[in-house]
Design a protein around this motif. Structure first.
Motif, PDB file in Angstrom:
ATOM      1  N   VAL A   1       0.942  -0.775  -0.304  1.00 24.67           N
ATOM      2  CA  VAL A   1      -0.283  -0.179  -0.203  1.00 24.67           C
ATOM      3  C   VAL A   1       0.969   1.061  -0.179  1.00 24.67           C
ATOM      4  O   VAL A   1       1.182   2.190  -1.045  1.00 24.67           O
ATOM      5  N   SER A   2       1.799   1.435   0.825  1.00 28.43           N
ATOM      6  CA  SER A   2       3.225   2.369   0.440  1.00 28.43           C
ATOM      7  C   SER A   2       3.513   2.295  -0.806  1.00 28.43           C
ATOM      8  O   SER A   2       4.029   3.286  -1.178  1.00 28.43           O
ATOM      9  N   LEU A   3       3.816   1.859  -1.428  1.00 28.95           N
ATOM     10  CA  LEU A   3       4.083   1.497  -2.547  1.00 28.95           C
ATOM     11  C   LEU A   3       3.556   2.277  -3.625  1.00 28.95           C
ATOM     12  O   LEU A   3       4.299   3.209  -4.241  1.00 28.95           O
ATOM     13  N   LEU A   4       2.186   2.353  -3.749  1.00 27.63           N
ATOM     14  CA  LEU A   4       1.397   2.502  -4.525  1.00 27.63           C
ATOM     15  C   LEU A   4       0.523   3.437  -3.842  1.00 27.63           C
ATOM     16  O   LEU A   4      -0.341   4.057  -4.566  1.00 27.63           O
ATOM     17  N   PHE A   5       0.659   4.269  -2.729  1.00 27.38           N
ATOM     18  CA  PHE A   5      -0.762   5.992  -1.993  1.00 27.38           C
ATOM     19  C   PHE A   5      -0.247   6.448  -2.582  1.00 27.38           C
ATOM     20  O   PHE A   5       0.754   6.738  -2.732  1.00 27.38           O
ATOM     21  N   LYS A   6      -0.720   7.233  -3.075  1.00 28.04           N
ATOM     22  CA  LYS A   6      -0.920   8.349  -3.666  1.00 28.04           C
ATOM     23  C   LYS A   6      -2.073   9.592  -3.362  1.00 28.04           C
ATOM     24  O   LYS A   6      -3.182   9.052  -3.556  1.00 28.04           O
ATOM     25  N   TRP A   7      -1.910  10.579  -3.283  1.00 30.37           N
ATOM     26  CA  TRP A   7      -3.074  11.635  -2.210  1.00 30.37           C
ATOM     27  C   TRP A   7      -4.302  12.126  -3.700  1.00 30.37           C
ATOM     28  O   TRP A   7      -4.944  12.025  -3.393  1.00 30.37           O
ATOM     29  N   LEU A   8      -3.195  11.899  -5.041  1.00 30.33           N
ATOM     30  CA  LEU A   8      -4.024  12.691  -5.927  1.00 30.33           C
ATOM     31  C   LEU A   8      -3.908  11.735  -7.264  1.00 30.33           C
ATOM     32  O   LEU A   8      -2.451  10.999  -7.536  1.00 30.33           O
ATOM     33  N   PRO A   9      -3.926  11.636  -8.097  1.00 21.50           N
ATOM     34  CA  PRO A   9      -4.146  10.074  -8.827  1.00 21.50           C
ATOM     35  C   PRO A   9      -3.027  10.807 -10.470  1.00 21.50           C
ATOM     36  O   PRO A   9      -2.329   9.440 -11.021  1.00 21.50           O
ATOM     37  N   GLY A  10      -3.205  12.080  -9.983  1.00 26.37           N
ATOM     38  CA  GLY A  10      -1.786  12.117 -11.443  1.00 26.37           C
ATOM     39  C   GLY A  10      -0.307  12.478 -10.532  1.00 26.37           C
ATOM     40  O   GLY A  10       0.868  12.805 -11.239  1.00 26.37           O
ATOM     41  N   ASN A  11      -0.064  12.373  -9.034  1.00 25.49           N
ATOM     42  CA  ASN A  11       1.004  12.400  -8.244  1.00 25.49           C
ATOM     43  C   ASN A  11       1.371  10.885  -8.144  1.00 25.49           C
ATOM     44  O   ASN A  11       0.967  10.319  -8.797  1.00 25.49           O
ATOM     45  N   ALA A  12       2.973  11.219  -8.324  1.00 29.95           N
ATOM     46  CA  ALA A  12       4.185   9.794  -8.737  1.00 29.95           C
ATOM     47  C   ALA A  12       3.457   9.253  -7.171  1.00 29.95           C
ATOM     48  O   ALA A  12       4.269  10.126  -6.023  1.00 29.95           O
ATOM     49  N   ASN A  13       3.432   8.110  -7.201  1.00 25.12           N
ATOM     50  CA  ASN A  13       3.345   7.498  -6.169  1.00 25.12           C
ATOM     51  C   ASN A  13       5.328   7.409  -5.881  1.00 25.12           C
ATOM     52  O   ASN A  13       5.950   7.295  -6.185  1.00 25.12           O
ATOM     53  N   LEU A  14       5.634   6.311  -4.410  1.00 25.13           N
ATOM     54  CA  LEU A  14       7.119   5.804  -3.877  1.00 25.13           C
ATOM     55  C   LEU A  14       7.210   5.326  -5.117  1.00 25.13           C
ATOM     56  O   LEU A  14       8.764   5.453  -5.766  1.00 25.13           O
ATOM     57  N   ALA A  15       6.614   3.706  -5.811  1.00 20.28           N
ATOM     58  CA  ALA A  15       7.721   3.284  -6.578  1.00 20.28           C
ATOM     59  C   ALA A  15       7.353   4.061  -8.285  1.00 20.28           C
ATOM     60  O   ALA A  15       8.276   3.978  -8.857  1.00 20.28           O
ATOM     61  N   GLN A  16       6.561   4.781  -8.467  1.00 19.98           N
ATOM     62  CA  GLN A  16       6.744   5.915  -9.528  1.00 19.98           C
ATOM     63  C   GLN A  16       8.290   6.995  -9.398  1.00 19.98           C
ATOM     64  O   GLN A  16       9.040   7.136 -10.723  1.00 19.98           O
ATOM     65  N   ARG A  17       7.875   7.468  -8.009  1.00 28.42           N
ATOM     66  CA  ARG A  17       8.972   8.471  -7.974  1.00 28.42           C
ATOM     67  C   ARG A  17      10.809   7.888  -8.368  1.00 28.42           C
ATOM     68  O   ARG A  17      11.319   8.635  -8.392  1.00 28.42           O
ATOM     69  N   VAL A  18      10.892   6.320  -8.087  1.00 30.23           N
ATOM     70  CA  VAL A  18      12.021   6.066  -8.203  1.00 30.23           C
ATOM     71  C   VAL A  18      12.777   5.700  -9.831  1.00 30.23           C
ATOM     72  O   VAL A  18      13.732   5.481  -9.925  1.00 30.23           O
ATOM     73  N   SER A  19      11.874   5.817 -10.709  1.00 28.19           N
ATOM     74  CA  SER A  19      11.941   6.067 -11.832  1.00 28.19           C
ATOM     75  C   SER A  19      11.706   7.784 -12.478  1.00 28.19           C
ATOM     76  O   SER A  19      12.872   7.682 -12.858  1.00 28.19           O
ATOM     77  N   CYS A  20      10.798   7.820 -12.422  1.00 26.39           N
ATOM     78  CA  CYS A  20      10.899   9.249 -12.580  1.00 26.39           C
ATOM     79  C   CYS A  20      11.297  10.738 -12.246  1.00 26.39           C
ATOM     80  O   CYS A  20      11.551  12.103 -12.898  1.00 26.39           O
ATOM     81  N   GLY A  21      11.740  10.519 -10.781  1.00 25.17           N
ATOM     82  CA  GLY A  21      12.700  11.557  -9.833  1.00 25.17           C
ATOM     83  C   GLY A  21      13.750  11.867 -10.855  1.00 25.17           C
ATOM     84  O   GLY A  21      14.554  12.907 -10.574  1.00 25.17           O
ATOM     85  N   TRP A  22      13.992  10.840 -11.877  1.00 29.19           N
ATOM     86  CA  TRP A  22      16.230  10.796 -12.032  1.00 29.19           C
ATOM     87  C   TRP A  22      16.061  11.905 -12.861  1.00 29.19           C
ATOM     88  O   TRP A  22      16.727  12.569 -13.670  1.00 29.19           O
ATOM     89  N   ARG A  23      14.497  11.685 -13.874  1.00 28.09           N
ATOM     90  CA  ARG A  23      14.190  12.776 -14.817  1.00 28.09           C
ATOM     91  C   ARG A  23      14.449  13.889 -13.911  1.00 28.09           C
ATOM     92  O   ARG A  23      14.663  15.015 -14.865  1.00 28.09           O
ATOM     93  N   ASN A  24      13.459  14.214 -12.977  1.00 25.78           N
ATOM     94  CA  ASN A  24      13.820  16.009 -12.788  1.00 25.78           C
ATOM     95  C   ASN A  24      14.397  16.017 -11.980  1.00 25.78           C
ATOM     96  O   ASN A  24      14.348  17.740 -11.353  1.00 25.78           O
ATOM     97  N   LEU A  25      15.270  15.282 -11.979  1.00 25.52           N
ATOM     98  CA  LEU A  25      16.923  16.200 -11.407  1.00 25.52           C
ATOM     99  C   LEU A  25      17.353  17.425 -12.719  1.00 25.52           C
ATOM    100  O   LEU A  25      17.231  17.217 -13.933  1.00 25.52           O
ATOM    101  N   PRO A  26      17.524  18.055 -12.056  1.00 22.66           N
ATOM    102  CA  PRO A  26      18.487  19.491 -12.780  1.00 22.66           C
ATOM    103  C   PRO A  26      19.824  18.941 -13.647  1.00 22.66           C
ATOM    104  O   PRO A  26      20.415  19.699 -14.378  1.00 22.66           O
ATOM    105  N   ILE A  27      20.419  17.854 -13.760  1.00 22.71           N
ATOM    106  CA  ILE A  27      21.239  17.234 -13.957  1.00 22.71           C
ATOM    107  C   ILE A  27      21.282  15.487 -14.405  1.00 22.71           C
ATOM    108  O   ILE A  27      20.485  15.589 -14.138  1.00 22.71           O
ATOM    109  N   PRO A  28      22.373  15.889 -15.495  1.00 20.59           N
ATOM    110  CA  PRO A  28      22.184  14.478 -16.510  1.00 20.59           C
ATOM    111  C   PRO A  28      22.617  13.448 -15.600  1.00 20.59           C
ATOM    112  O   PRO A  28      23.232  13.235 -14.593  1.00 20.59           O
ATOM    113  N   VAL A  29      21.922  12.466 -15.867  1.00 23.01           N
ATOM    114  CA  VAL A  29      21.632  10.877 -15.620  1.00 23.01           C
ATOM    115  C   VAL A  29      22.530   9.731 -16.640  1.00 23.01           C
ATOM    116  O   VAL A  29      21.661   9.915 -17.845  1.00 23.01           O
TER     117      VAL A  29
END
Length: 274
Positions: A79-107
């Motif tokens: 539940v903690s992996l998939l929970f999000k306050w709003l459907p369009g927000n990123a949950n914990l499982a999604q942040r470890v992927s799209c989080g690299w895209r959101n960094l202002p530096i190359p990965v």
């Protein structure tokens, strides 16, 4: 070096080395690893000294994907992996992927051995993927009756056509390094992927970090946007860069490099009689 139980972060000469460290499970993703990756991404987002990130797995493998048994053994963790306050927000499982895209530096992701399922979703969040010749990659969730739900589709739709995305996700086919390069899933194949990543990191570090941040933002946000939005974003970024000091530093450095090349060329021409 910041050491978590399953993720290590080392800062060295402006480069952040992030390593998945669960080798006995081929760096399979358990709940604690998700939390540590999320924490590392948040930490790097605030660190202005870091110019580039190199992301890799330990012991010759990137990641075998989600440790399904470990996560499903605890309903609260699932539940903690998939929970999000709003459907369009990123949950914990999604942040470890799209989080690299959101960094202002190359990965840069260095991929060796297996890169399956959730591991592939994380790698897709990187800007550049360098793989070893023996690497095996797969969007494997369908094999377990699941849909890829870690935001990897955000990058996948930019890398391959819709039919290829369907084929790769529905068949869960395991691809070789050559097949992955042919389909556009990876950037380069190298027999020494970490050395290649370090060399590329040094090359990128010689350019302006402000320009790199603007380039990454413009490409990511404009790739599927309208032409008007793209033109607007380019103009705004350029104005900001022209007013910043890092542009002058990069311009001076590269101007000196060009002059050095010109002097060597003229000397060589004179020696050859031109």
């Amino acid at each position: 070096m910041a050491v978590g139980e399953f993720v290590q972060l080392e800062r060295k000469m402006g480069i952040a080395y992030v390593t998945l460290t669960r080798p006995e499970k081929y760096n399979a993703l358990n709940f604690q690893m998700f939390k540590e990756l999320d924490s590392v991404i948040s930490d790097l987002k605030k660190d202005r000294t870091i110019k580039i990130v190199i992301l890799s797995g330990s012991a010759g493998n990137f990641s075998s994907g989600l440790d399904v048994k470990s996560v499903l053994n605890s309903p609260l963790q699932a539940v903690s992996l998939l929970f999000k306050w709003l459907p369009g927000n990123a949950n914990l499982a999604q942040r470890v992927s799209c989080g690299w895209r959101n960094l202002p530096i190359p990965v840069i992701a260095v991929i060796e051995g297996c890169c399956f399922g959730g591991g592939m979703q994380i790698a897709l969040g990187a800007d550049i993927r360098i793989v070893s010749p023996d690497a095996k990659l797969s969007i494997m969730e369908a094999k377990w009756g699941l849909v890829p739900d870690m935001a990897g589709f955000v990058s996948l739709r930019e890398l391959v056509g819709k039919d290829q995305a369907m084929l790769l996700t529905m068949t869960a086919k395991v691809l070789s390094a050559e097949e992955s390069l042919e389909k556009g899933l990876v950037t380069e194949i190298s027999t020494t992927p970490m050395a290649r990543a370090k060399a590329l990191a040094d090359e990128i570090s010689n350019t302006s970090p402000d320009a790199n941040a603007a380039i990454k933002m413009s490409i990511n946000k404009s790739w599927t946007a309208s032409v008007r939005r793209l033109l607007s974003r380019e103009s705004i970024s350029q104005i900001r860069l022209l007013m910043g000091k890092n542009r002058l530093i990069a311009a001076k450095r590269n101007s000196e490099d060009v002059k050095g090349v010109e002097v060597k060329t003229k000397y060589r021409d004179r020696q050859s009689g031109w």
